[in-house]
Design a protein around this motif. Structure first.
Motif, PDB file in Angstrom:
ATOM      1  N   PHE A  32      77.860  46.076  40.185  1.00 39.80           N
ATOM      2  CA  PHE A  32      77.323  44.833  40.736  1.00 39.80           C
ATOM      3  C   PHE A  32      77.479  43.833  39.729  1.00 39.80           C
ATOM      4  O   PHE A  32      77.406  44.146  38.548  1.00 39.80           O
ATOM      5  N   ASP A  33      77.886  42.639  40.033  1.00 41.34           N
ATOM      6  CA  ASP A  33      78.010  41.327  39.401  1.00 41.34           C
ATOM      7  C   ASP A  33      76.594  40.958  38.918  1.00 41.34           C
ATOM      8  O   ASP A  33      75.632  41.493  39.391  1.00 41.34           O
ATOM      9  N   GLU A  34      76.441  40.502  37.775  1.00 37.86           N
ATOM     10  CA  GLU A  34      75.217  40.031  36.865  1.00 37.86           C
ATOM     11  C   GLU A  34      74.523  39.159  37.921  1.00 37.86           C
ATOM     12  O   GLU A  34      73.339  39.068  37.925  1.00 37.86           O
ATOM     13  N   GLN A  35      75.226  38.323  38.893  1.00 41.56           N
ATOM     14  CA  GLN A  35      74.554  37.458  39.550  1.00 41.56           C
ATOM     15  C   GLN A  35      74.327  37.718  41.213  1.00 41.56           C
ATOM     16  O   GLN A  35      74.067  37.183  42.008  1.00 41.56           O
ATOM     17  N   SER A  36      74.819  39.283  41.092  1.00 47.71           N
ATOM     18  CA  SER A  36      74.621  39.896  42.675  1.00 47.71           C
ATOM     19  C   SER A  36      73.168  39.740  43.442  1.00 47.71           C
ATOM     20  O   SER A  36      72.206  40.160  42.537  1.00 47.71           O
ATOM     21  N   GLU A  37      73.105  39.335  44.489  1.00 48.80           N
ATOM     22  CA  GLU A  37      71.870  39.278  45.323  1.00 48.80           C
ATOM     23  C   GLU A  37      71.979  40.529  45.955  1.00 48.80           C
ATOM     24  O   GLU A  37      73.025  40.916  46.637  1.00 48.80           O
ATOM     25  N   PHE A  38      70.611  41.112  46.226  1.00 48.35           N
ATOM     26  CA  PHE A  38      70.484  42.361  47.078  1.00 48.35           C
ATOM     27  C   PHE A  38      69.238  42.036  47.724  1.00 48.35           C
ATOM     28  O   PHE A  38      68.167  41.798  47.314  1.00 48.35           O
ATOM     29  N   HIS A  39      69.386  41.976  49.103  1.00 48.32           N
ATOM     30  CA  HIS A  39      68.499  41.782  50.118  1.00 48.32           C
ATOM     31  C   HIS A  39      68.292  42.873  51.200  1.00 48.32           C
ATOM     32  O   HIS A  39      69.475  43.140  51.984  1.00 48.32           O
ATOM     33  N   VAL A  40      67.020  42.960  51.540  1.00 48.28           N
ATOM     34  CA  VAL A  40      66.658  43.810  52.714  1.00 48.28           C
ATOM     35  C   VAL A  40      65.752  42.963  53.482  1.00 48.28           C
ATOM     36  O   VAL A  40      64.509  43.005  53.131  1.00 48.28           O
ATOM     37  N   PRO A  41      65.982  42.481  54.456  1.00 56.54           N
ATOM     38  CA  PRO A  41      65.127  41.886  55.247  1.00 56.54           C
ATOM     39  C   PRO A  41      64.078  42.594  55.923  1.00 56.54           C
ATOM     40  O   PRO A  41      64.247  43.474  56.231  1.00 56.54           O
ATOM     41  N   GLN A  42      63.007  41.768  56.049  1.00 54.04           N
ATOM     42  CA  GLN A  42      62.008  42.381  57.128  1.00 54.04           C
ATOM     43  C   GLN A  42      62.311  42.061  58.459  1.00 54.04           C
ATOM     44  O   GLN A  42      62.586  40.708  58.891  1.00 54.04           O
ATOM     45  N   TRP A  43      61.930  42.634  59.556  1.00 56.01           N
ATOM     46  CA  TRP A  43      62.087  42.321  60.915  1.00 56.01           C
ATOM     47  C   TRP A  43      61.033  41.454  61.238  1.00 56.01           C
ATOM     48  O   TRP A  43      59.619  41.742  61.059  1.00 56.01           O
ATOM     49  N   ASP A  44      61.185  40.347  61.937  1.00 57.00           N
ATOM     50  CA  ASP A  44      60.133  39.302  62.396  1.00 57.00           C
ATOM     51  C   ASP A  44      59.841  39.857  63.799  1.00 57.00           C
ATOM     52  O   ASP A  44      58.454  39.633  64.296  1.00 57.00           O
ATOM     53  N   SER A  45      60.673  40.247  64.567  1.00 56.02           N
ATOM     54  CA  SER A  45      60.529  40.902  65.839  1.00 56.02           C
ATOM     55  C   SER A  45      61.263  42.145  66.113  1.00 56.02           C
ATOM     56  O   SER A  45      62.076  42.445  65.402  1.00 56.02           O
ATOM     57  N   GLU A  46      61.207  42.379  67.439  1.00 55.52           N
ATOM     58  CA  GLU A  46      62.237  43.608  67.726  1.00 55.52           C
ATOM     59  C   GLU A  46      63.760  43.415  67.552  1.00 55.52           C
ATOM     60  O   GLU A  46      64.413  44.088  67.297  1.00 55.52           O
ATOM     61  N   HIS A  47      64.114  42.020  67.632  1.00 53.31           N
ATOM     62  CA  HIS A  47      65.779  41.793  67.619  1.00 53.31           C
ATOM     63  C   HIS A  47      65.865  40.742  66.562  1.00 53.31           C
ATOM     64  O   HIS A  47      66.957  40.117  66.658  1.00 53.31           O
ATOM     65  N   SER A  48      64.982  40.094  65.653  1.00 51.84           N
ATOM     66  CA  SER A  48      65.346  39.218  64.782  1.00 51.84           C
ATOM     67  C   SER A  48      64.626  39.582  63.538  1.00 51.84           C
ATOM     68  O   SER A  48      63.704  40.187  63.361  1.00 51.84           O
ATOM     69  N   THR A 143      79.074  41.077  44.698  1.00 50.40           N
ATOM     70  CA  THR A 143      78.377  39.766  44.399  1.00 50.40           C
ATOM     71  C   THR A 143      77.174  39.677  45.198  1.00 50.40           C
ATOM     72  O   THR A 143      76.520  38.786  45.021  1.00 50.40           O
ATOM     73  N   ARG A 144      77.274  40.230  46.456  1.00 51.57           N
ATOM     74  CA  ARG A 144      75.906  40.181  47.330  1.00 51.57           C
ATOM     75  C   ARG A 144      75.908  41.702  48.133  1.00 51.57           C
ATOM     76  O   ARG A 144      77.104  42.087  48.669  1.00 51.57           O
ATOM     77  N   LYS A 145      74.600  42.166  48.459  1.00 45.78           N
ATOM     78  CA  LYS A 145      74.475  43.173  49.451  1.00 45.78           C
ATOM     79  C   LYS A 145      73.303  42.718  50.159  1.00 45.78           C
ATOM     80  O   LYS A 145      72.266  42.537  49.664  1.00 45.78           O
ATOM     81  N   HIS A 146      73.656  42.819  51.790  1.00 47.91           N
ATOM     82  CA  HIS A 146      72.858  42.518  52.617  1.00 47.91           C
ATOM     83  C   HIS A 146      72.420  43.759  53.412  1.00 47.91           C
ATOM     84  O   HIS A 146      73.582  43.962  54.182  1.00 47.91           O
ATOM     85  N   VAL A 147      71.324  44.350  53.465  1.00 42.75           N
ATOM     86  CA  VAL A 147      71.143  45.643  54.223  1.00 42.75           C
ATOM     87  C   VAL A 147      70.307  45.461  55.364  1.00 42.75           C
ATOM     88  O   VAL A 147      69.181  44.855  55.172  1.00 42.75           O
ATOM     89  N   VAL A 148      70.631  45.869  56.256  1.00 45.73           N
ATOM     90  CA  VAL A 148      69.717  45.517  57.490  1.00 45.73           C
ATOM     91  C   VAL A 148      69.369  47.131  57.890  1.00 45.73           C
ATOM     92  O   VAL A 148      69.963  47.665  58.139  1.00 45.73           O
ATOM     93  N   LEU A 149      67.896  47.321  57.691  1.00 43.52           N
ATOM     94  CA  LEU A 149      67.380  48.852  57.820  1.00 43.52           C
ATOM     95  C   LEU A 149      66.984  48.762  59.361  1.00 43.52           C
ATOM     96  O   LEU A 149      66.044  48.101  59.737  1.00 43.52           O
ATOM     97  N   LEU A 150      67.624  49.819  60.165  1.00 46.95           N
ATOM     98  CA  LEU A 150      67.429  49.709  61.691  1.00 46.95           C
ATOM     99  C   LEU A 150      66.024  50.585  61.809  1.00 46.95           C
ATOM    100  O   LEU A 150      65.471  50.475  62.924  1.00 46.95           O
TER     101      LEU A 150
END
Length: 163
Positions: A32-48, A143-150
């Motif tokens: 990982f780059d020192e400035q790397s963003e790591f994000h796992v969003p929360q579901w707002d609804s069933e499909h967003s 430099t960025r990891k965006h994970v969607v947990l299903l």
């Protein structure tokens, strides 16, 4: 697209999974780059789900690598009661797709499943991830990891090593 990127990127992702499964934290963090963003969003609804971690809820959000470094420190020093003992994990990566971005970076999308075992309980997390990778010698840096947990009904601790 450079035809060598597909193989190189796949091998990079497999290596990242192997390092995480073997708990080789220093080598894992070095991906990982020192400035790397790591994000796992929360579901707002069933499909967003949350798209801006600064305005909405996230399951995990680190603005840079220091968030991951802090988690590793807590794991190593026993200051993460929820991760003691550490579960056994096995990461599987599939369906790797690559798109070239400006400046030589790549956007990489991949599906993933992580099986984990702890306290005689076996379970899994799964989803898809989008990485931004920059060239680093003969390899890559995240430099960025965006994970969607299903499967976000979480019956266990969720931490970076599950994803």
């Amino acid at each position: 697209m450079n035809p060598n990127h597909q193989h190189s990127v796949e091998q990079f992702l497999y290596r990242k999974a192997e390092l995480c499964d073997s708990q080789a934290w220093d080598d894992y963090l070095a991906l990982f780059d020192e400035q790397s963003e790591f994000h796992v969003p929360q579901w707002d609804s069933e499909h967003s789900y949350t798209t801006d971690p600064r305005r909405g809820m996230s399951l995990i959000y680190y603005a840079n690598r220091s968030g991951l470094e802090d988690r590793v420190f807590r794991l190593r020093t026993g200051r993460s009661a929820a991760s003691t003992p550490m579960p056994r994990t096995m990461h599987q990566i599939s369906n790797v797709r690559i798109r070239e971005m400006e400046g030589g970076q790549l956007e990489v999308k991949a599906n993933w499943v992580t099986h984990h075992y702890r306290f005689d309980v076996s379970d899994c997390f799964y989803g898809y991830a989008t990485y931004h990778l920059r060239p680093d010698g003969d390899s890559w840096k995240i430099t960025r990891k965006h994970v969607v947990l299903l499967n976000d009904r979480i019956n266990a601790v969720l931490d970076f090593y599950h994803l």
